[in-house]
Design a protein around this motif. Sequence first.
Motif, mmCIF file in Angstrom:
data_model
loop_
_atom_site.group_PDB
_atom_site.id
_atom_site.type_symbol
_atom_site.label_atom_id
_atom_site.label_comp_id
_atom_site.label_asym_id
_atom_site.label_seq_id
_atom_site.Cartn_x
_atom_site.Cartn_y
_atom_site.Cartn_z
ATOM 1 N N LYS A 72 47.071 44.794 40.206
ATOM 2 C CA LYS A 72 47.526 46.103 40.695
ATOM 3 C C LYS A 72 46.571 46.717 41.717
ATOM 4 O O LYS A 72 46.851 47.772 42.260
ATOM 5 C CB LYS A 72 47.736 47.053 39.508
ATOM 6 N N LYS A 73 45.447 46.085 41.940
ATOM 7 C CA LYS A 73 44.416 46.603 42.837
ATOM 8 C C LYS A 73 44.016 48.029 42.450
ATOM 9 O O LYS A 73 44.183 48.980 43.223
ATOM 10 C CB LYS A 73 44.874 46.560 44.300
ATOM 11 N N THR A 74 43.536 48.163 41.232
ATOM 12 C CA THR A 74 43.128 49.489 40.768
ATOM 13 C C THR A 74 41.957 49.405 39.812
ATOM 14 O O THR A 74 41.870 48.487 38.994
ATOM 15 C CB THR A 74 44.303 50.218 40.082
ATOM 16 N N CYS A 75 41.038 50.364 39.940
ATOM 17 C CA CYS A 75 39.921 50.496 38.999
ATOM 18 C C CYS A 75 40.078 51.826 38.275
ATOM 19 O O CYS A 75 39.094 52.418 37.827
ATOM 20 C CB CYS A 75 38.577 50.501 39.720
ATOM 21 N N PHE B 158 49.792 53.128 38.833
ATOM 22 C CA PHE B 158 48.531 53.175 39.588
ATOM 23 C C PHE B 158 47.286 52.877 38.751
ATOM 24 O O PHE B 158 46.179 52.906 39.256
ATOM 25 C CB PHE B 158 48.386 54.557 40.243
ATOM 26 N N ILE B 159 47.474 52.655 37.462
ATOM 27 C CA ILE B 159 46.305 52.542 36.572
ATOM 28 C C ILE B 159 46.209 51.165 35.911
ATOM 29 O O ILE B 159 47.195 50.435 35.816
ATOM 30 C CB ILE B 159 46.355 53.619 35.451
ATOM 31 N N CYS B 160 44.983 50.854 35.452
ATOM 32 C CA CYS B 160 44.822 49.643 34.643
ATOM 33 C C CYS B 160 44.747 50.029 33.168
ATOM 34 O O CYS B 160 44.990 49.214 32.290
ATOM 35 C CB CYS B 160 43.564 48.878 35.063
ATOM 36 N N TRP C 255 39.780 51.285 44.649
ATOM 37 C CA TRP C 255 39.860 49.890 45.116
ATOM 38 C C TRP C 255 39.111 49.697 46.432
ATOM 39 O O TRP C 255 38.408 48.699 46.622
ATOM 40 C CB TRP C 255 41.318 49.432 45.228
ATOM 41 N N GLU C 256 39.227 50.678 47.327
ATOM 42 C CA GLU C 256 38.459 50.629 48.582
ATOM 43 C C GLU C 256 36.964 50.562 48.292
ATOM 44 O O GLU C 256 36.226 49.801 48.914
ATOM 45 C CB GLU C 256 38.681 51.918 49.389
#
Length: 272
Positions: A30-33, A56-58, A263-264
């Motif tokens: 999901k490209k999310t931290c 948007f979340i893990c 993620w950035e």
Amino acid sequence: NHTKRIPFEKRLELIPNKVGKRLVQIMLQKKTCLCVAADVTTCSQLLQLADHVGPFICLLKTHVDILTDFDKQSLVQLKALADKHNFLIFEVDRKFADIGNTVKQQFSGGVYNIVSWADIINCHTLPGPGIIDGLKEAAIEYHGKKKENEIYHGLLLLAEMSSEGNLITPDYTRHSVALAEHEKYKEFVIGFISMGKVSSNPTLLHMTPGVSIQNKGDNLGQQYLTPEHVICEKGTDVIIVGRGIYQSKDPAKSAKEYQDKSWEAYLKSLNN
Ligand code: 6AU
């Protein structure tokens, strides 16, 4: 370099705990931290928030003790939302802090029966190793399995806190890190709640609360840093954001913003 970052793809192969592995897989997919702290007070608010921020979340962090209308059915629905949006559940309200025999019962018994729905839990290390042993026993017994590599829960140790004036010393943190790194717990302990990276063991994950883009603190001692700061400067893996998201006008939009920023920052920190 203490903050040198190893990519999640590499760490995924090393993590022995099933839940820790799953979490990192989700982060990569999901490209999310981002972990949202869903500190709302009714079950319907909790479910609504989980559905809005889910993409948007893990991880979703619950505080089950503060729900005024707690019922088990809502947790079944929450689990369904976790499946729908592909995130894990971290119950934190029983921030376990008692002797092993007591926390074992708090984890697996009572009205909340946390062991049956939470993937991740956390505990204070103040009582010593017995607290980890007690929680581990409850996790193993729940699945009726005796093999350690079949633990389906992950434990985070509170190595540091975000609140002003907290009594955790560097020595206390070091002892907590030593517990997490102990061979005996490698199948169960997946990392830390801490203000940044406290261990260079790549199998252990760091999750940091006290994160906000807008605020510097509240009037009860909470202190905030930005996502970029905790990920790039402090070397954490997962940001935990509560009010910055659920109190905003559009929680889904805010969650997306924190996801993107997290993620950035992660990608940027790979080149640090
Ligand atoms: O973003 P906030 O300040 O609205 O929420 C932060 C969340 C809350 C706190 O209970 C939690 O993070 N928290 C914790 C943990 C792990 O529960 C530890 C800590 O040191 N600081 C902290 O804020 O749900």
